[in-house]
Design a protein around this motif. Structure first.
Motif, PDB file in Angstrom:
ATOM      1  N   MET A   1       4.967   3.979  -9.960  1.00 52.14           N
ATOM      2  CA  MET A   1       6.289   4.280 -10.503  1.00 52.14           C
ATOM      3  C   MET A   1       6.945   5.356  -9.644  1.00 52.14           C
ATOM      4  O   MET A   1       6.314   6.319  -9.245  1.00 52.14           O
ATOM      5  CB  MET A   1       6.171   4.750 -11.958  1.00 52.14           C
ATOM      6  CG  MET A   1       7.513   4.972 -12.638  1.00 52.14           C
ATOM      7  SD  MET A   1       8.413   3.416 -12.889  1.00 52.14           S
ATOM      8  CE  MET A   1       7.339   2.633 -14.088  1.00 52.14           C
ATOM      9  N   LYS A   2       8.227   5.170  -9.362  1.00 51.76           N
ATOM     10  CA  LYS A   2       8.903   6.143  -8.512  1.00 51.76           C
ATOM     11  C   LYS A   2       9.143   7.449  -9.262  1.00 51.76           C
ATOM     12  O   LYS A   2       9.193   7.494 -10.490  1.00 51.76           O
ATOM     13  CB  LYS A   2      10.243   5.578  -8.035  1.00 51.76           C
ATOM     14  CG  LYS A   2      11.304   5.436  -9.124  1.00 51.76           C
ATOM     15  CD  LYS A   2      12.521   4.727  -8.590  1.00 51.76           C
ATOM     16  CE  LYS A   2      13.588   4.583  -9.664  1.00 51.76           C
ATOM     17  NZ  LYS A   2      14.233   5.828 -10.003  1.00 51.76           N
ATOM     18  N   THR A   3       9.299   8.505  -8.522  1.00 50.29           N
ATOM     19  CA  THR A   3       9.568   9.820  -9.094  1.00 50.29           C
ATOM     20  C   THR A   3      11.005   9.896  -9.586  1.00 50.29           C
ATOM     21  O   THR A   3      11.943   9.518  -8.879  1.00 50.29           O
ATOM     22  CB  THR A   3       9.332  10.911  -8.030  1.00 50.29           C
ATOM     23  OG1 THR A   3       8.003  10.787  -7.542  1.00 50.29           O
ATOM     24  CG2 THR A   3       9.541  12.283  -8.620  1.00 50.29           C
ATOM     25  N   ASP A 107      12.121   3.487   8.095  1.00 51.58           N
ATOM     26  CA  ASP A 107      10.886   2.744   8.360  1.00 51.58           C
ATOM     27  C   ASP A 107      11.218   1.268   8.550  1.00 51.58           C
ATOM     28  O   ASP A 107      12.212   0.762   8.020  1.00 51.58           O
ATOM     29  CB  ASP A 107       9.882   2.904   7.210  1.00 51.58           C
ATOM     30  CG  ASP A 107       8.435   2.875   7.712  1.00 51.58           C
ATOM     31  OD1 ASP A 107       8.214   2.415   8.855  1.00 51.58           O
ATOM     32  OD2 ASP A 107       7.549   3.325   6.967  1.00 51.58           O
ATOM     33  N   TYR A 108      10.369   0.599   9.338  1.00 50.07           N
ATOM     34  CA  TYR A 108      10.499  -0.829   9.598  1.00 50.07           C
ATOM     35  C   TYR A 108       9.291  -1.563   9.021  1.00 50.07           C
ATOM     36  O   TYR A 108       8.161  -1.071   9.111  1.00 50.07           O
ATOM     37  CB  TYR A 108      10.573  -1.098  11.104  1.00 50.07           C
ATOM     38  CG  TYR A 108      11.841  -0.611  11.770  1.00 50.07           C
ATOM     39  CD1 TYR A 108      12.945  -1.449  11.911  1.00 50.07           C
ATOM     40  CD2 TYR A 108      11.936   0.687  12.291  1.00 50.07           C
ATOM     41  CE1 TYR A 108      14.106  -1.019  12.527  1.00 50.07           C
ATOM     42  CE2 TYR A 108      13.096   1.129  12.914  1.00 50.07           C
ATOM     43  CZ  TYR A 108      14.175   0.267  13.028  1.00 50.07           C
ATOM     44  OH  TYR A 108      15.321   0.707  13.648  1.00 50.07           O
ATOM     45  N   LEU A 114       5.747  -6.578   2.075  1.00 54.35           N
ATOM     46  CA  LEU A 114       6.438  -6.130   0.866  1.00 54.35           C
ATOM     47  C   LEU A 114       5.695  -4.998   0.163  1.00 54.35           C
ATOM     48  O   LEU A 114       6.326  -4.007  -0.236  1.00 54.35           O
ATOM     49  CB  LEU A 114       6.654  -7.308  -0.080  1.00 54.35           C
ATOM     50  CG  LEU A 114       7.246  -6.981  -1.455  1.00 54.35           C
ATOM     51  CD1 LEU A 114       8.564  -6.243  -1.335  1.00 54.35           C
ATOM     52  CD2 LEU A 114       7.405  -8.258  -2.284  1.00 54.35           C
ATOM     53  N   PRO A 115       4.366  -5.064  -0.010  1.00 57.48           N
ATOM     54  CA  PRO A 115       3.681  -3.932  -0.666  1.00 57.48           C
ATOM     55  C   PRO A 115       3.913  -2.607   0.065  1.00 57.48           C
ATOM     56  O   PRO A 115       4.069  -1.561  -0.572  1.00 57.48           O
ATOM     57  CB  PRO A 115       2.211  -4.349  -0.646  1.00 57.48           C
ATOM     58  CG  PRO A 115       2.243  -5.846  -0.640  1.00 57.48           C
ATOM     59  CD  PRO A 115       3.416  -6.191   0.227  1.00 57.48           C
ATOM     60  N   ASN A 119       5.664   0.689  -1.465  1.00 58.02           N
ATOM     61  CA  ASN A 119       4.946   1.966  -1.442  1.00 58.02           C
ATOM     62  C   ASN A 119       5.803   3.076  -0.848  1.00 58.02           C
ATOM     63  O   ASN A 119       5.788   4.220  -1.319  1.00 58.02           O
ATOM     64  CB  ASN A 119       3.648   1.811  -0.653  1.00 58.02           C
ATOM     65  CG  ASN A 119       2.823   3.087  -0.673  1.00 58.02           C
ATOM     66  OD1 ASN A 119       2.380   3.545  -1.725  1.00 58.02           O
ATOM     67  ND2 ASN A 119       2.603   3.663   0.500  1.00 58.02           N
ATOM     68  N   ARG A 120       6.564   2.715   0.203  1.00 57.70           N
ATOM     69  CA  ARG A 120       7.449   3.712   0.840  1.00 57.70           C
ATOM     70  C   ARG A 120       8.508   4.198  -0.136  1.00 57.70           C
ATOM     71  O   ARG A 120       8.998   5.327  -0.036  1.00 57.70           O
ATOM     72  CB  ARG A 120       8.100   3.067   2.060  1.00 57.70           C
ATOM     73  CG  ARG A 120       8.829   4.028   2.979  1.00 57.70           C
ATOM     74  CD  ARG A 120       7.845   4.892   3.758  1.00 57.70           C
ATOM     75  NE  ARG A 120       8.480   5.544   4.885  1.00 57.70           N
ATOM     76  CZ  ARG A 120       9.226   6.640   4.812  1.00 57.70           C
ATOM     77  NH1 ARG A 120       9.425   7.212   3.634  1.00 57.70           N
ATOM     78  NH2 ARG A 120       9.770   7.164   5.890  1.00 57.70           N
ATOM     79  N   LEU A 121       8.844   3.342  -1.108  1.00 58.91           N
ATOM     80  CA  LEU A 121       9.841   3.693  -2.114  1.00 58.91           C
ATOM     81  C   LEU A 121       9.194   4.219  -3.397  1.00 58.91           C
ATOM     82  O   LEU A 121       9.848   4.311  -4.432  1.00 58.91           O
ATOM     83  CB  LEU A 121      10.706   2.465  -2.436  1.00 58.91           C
ATOM     84  CG  LEU A 121      11.652   2.027  -1.316  1.00 58.91           C
ATOM     85  CD1 LEU A 121      12.175   0.641  -1.561  1.00 58.91           C
ATOM     86  CD2 LEU A 121      12.792   3.011  -1.182  1.00 58.91           C
ATOM     87  N   GLN A 122       7.898   4.521  -3.316  1.00 52.77           N
ATOM     88  CA  GLN A 122       7.136   5.009  -4.456  1.00 52.77           C
ATOM     89  C   GLN A 122       7.197   4.030  -5.629  1.00 52.77           C
ATOM     90  O   GLN A 122       7.313   4.410  -6.793  1.00 52.77           O
ATOM     91  CB  GLN A 122       7.630   6.394  -4.886  1.00 52.77           C
ATOM     92  CG  GLN A 122       7.425   7.470  -3.813  1.00 52.77           C
ATOM     93  CD  GLN A 122       7.888   8.831  -4.273  1.00 52.77           C
ATOM     94  OE1 GLN A 122       8.985   8.974  -4.805  1.00 52.77           O
ATOM     95  NE2 GLN A 122       7.045   9.830  -4.077  1.00 52.77           N
TER      96      GLN A 122
END
Length: 438
Positions: A1-3, A107-108, A114-115, A119-122
């Motif tokens: 879950m994102k912050t 990021d590229y 997709l995972p 993850n980069r977007l939390q």
């Protein structure tokens, strides 16, 4: 879950390229929404995070993708957006170069990452969402990607470099996806893949497209199933049996043939001859009378002579395809064709493309005029001024003919399926009148 933050994150997903990319974007949106993100698609509304899903197929597509990335990189530098991510085919193929040349991107990610993007977007990748998908198309039709990647070795094509080897989705998973789409109001499924007719060889050790069609036809609410991007070599002819016997499978086949000269087909590594192609097309028309065949051709391939192009023109005149598109050859690095000299001048490629489309324009007008007086079923896509605009089973959205119905005859809604009689025709459209007013 994102912050959670004081400023809620809003994401805009930009899709470039083909319908297969669109499905990927829809999966991205589905996952982000499940993680409480507010997500838009190809929107001009304010968003602080932008994800560009790129195409890397040919030069024009790559140029559009790069220009789009540069545009959003510039917006980021002006403070209009906070984060910029790039995914898709161009990123898969040229990640190192892009990171060096456009460092403003945060990021590229490649086509199968997709995972990592989530993850980069939390955000968590939610496996329980497999089979569910937010759709960006009008709610009455959707694309269903039945496999990923391609095992073919066509000399001009870079898709295997970007999408990898062929991987089929299980029939059960596809049926679940179709059921979910039907619950959302989808009536028309367009089956897509890099190579549709290879479906099932990896999972079931046989070409299982006919079995898949039978299974999907059993999904309540789905009325039309349309086939896109079939490969002609070793085509599973049982598909035509299902098409002839199953009313939900449209009498329509998108089958890119690329050329009509044996010499060019051999250089392209297409694994089929003109005579074999003609036999397949004739069989399809005999088994499924009235079938609409859409195809695409590639002009200006290295070494293509005027005589070889004339063979292609003769092939088109002889076969009289219902729908046809033309690409001009693009010299793609890391393909086997790149080893040859790109020796057909750009102006010659353009002139040949125009000549081929002029031939097709005449054929299309004649075929459309022959339909005047026929009764057809029309799926309504939109209202345009004084007309409802829809399609018959012989037409896919955005690329094929449309049917225009006078709006004063009845009140119709997007997604309605109505009976009509064809009253007029142009090269690429039909006029019709309602038979059963709603």
């Amino acid at each position: 879950m994102k912050t959670k933050t004081l400023r809620p994150d809003k994401v805009n997903v930009i899709t470039l390229g083909c319908s297969k990319n669109l499905v990927d974007s829809e999966n991205i949106i589905t996952q982000l929404q499940a993680n409480d993100y507010e997500v838009r698609h190809d929107s001009n509304e304010e968003a602080n995070i932008v994800i560009v899903n790129t195409c890397g197929f040919i030069d024009l597509a790559k140029e559009e993708s790069v220009n789009t990335i540069l545009d959003y990189a510039d917006r980021k530098s002006r403070g209009e957006i906070e984060k910029l991510y790039v995914t898709g085919c161009l990123s898969q193929r040229y990640k190192d170069q892009l990171e060096e040349e456009i460092p403003e991107v945060d990021d590229y990610f490649g086509t199968m990452e997709l995972p990592g993007l989530l993850n980069r977007l939390q955000a968590d990748y939610k496996h329980e969402l497999i089979g569910e998908r937010f759709i960006t198309t009008p709610e009455h039709y959707a694309y269903l990607k039945i496999s990923e990647g391609c095992n073919r070795t066509c000399s001009f094509c870079a898709i295997p470099l970007m999408r990898g080897k062929h991987v089929s989705r299980p029939i059960d998973d596809l049926v679940k996806s179709a059921e979910h789409l039907a619950r959302q109001g989808v009536k028309e499924l367009m089956l897509i893949a890099q190579e549709l007719t290879y479906y099932g060889l990896d999972l079931y050790k046989e070409r299982a497209l006919p079995q898949l069609l039978e299974a999907l036809a059993g999904v309540e609410g789905i009325e039309w199933i349309r086939l896109h991007y079939a490969y002609p070599s070793k085509f599973p002819r049982e598909v035509f049996d299902v098409m002839a016997e199953q009313p939900k499978v449209c009498n329509y086949l998108d089958i890119p043939l690329q050329h009509g000269s044996d010499a060019v087909l051999k250089r392209m590594r297409r694994q089929i001859t003109r005579a074999e192609t003609e036999d397949l097309i004739r069989y399809a028309r005999e088994r499924v009378p009235g079938i609409a065949i859409r195809t695409t051709f590639l002009v200006g391939y290295p070494g293509e002579t005027e005589e070889e192009f004339a063979e292609l023109c003769d092939f088109v005149r002889e076969m009289r395809f219902e729908r046809l598109g033309v690409f001009q050859y693009s010299h793609e690095e890391d393909t086997s064709a790149h080893e040859a000299e790109d020796d057909v001048p750009a102006e010659v490629k353009a002139e040949r493309a125009n000549r081929l489309m002029e031939i097709q324009q005449e054929i299309s007008l004649e075929l459309n005029e022959s339909r005047v007086g026929q009764e057809i079923t029309v799926l309504i896509d939109r209202k345009d001024a004084e007309f409802y605009v829809g399609r018959s089973e012989f037409d896919s959205p955005e690329v094929d003919n449309e049917v225009y119905l006078p709006a004063h005859q009845a009140y119709l809604r997007t997604g309605d399926m109505v009976k009509a009689r064809v009253t007029g025709a142009t090269e690429y459209d039909l006029q019709a009148e309602l038979l059963d007013e709603k």
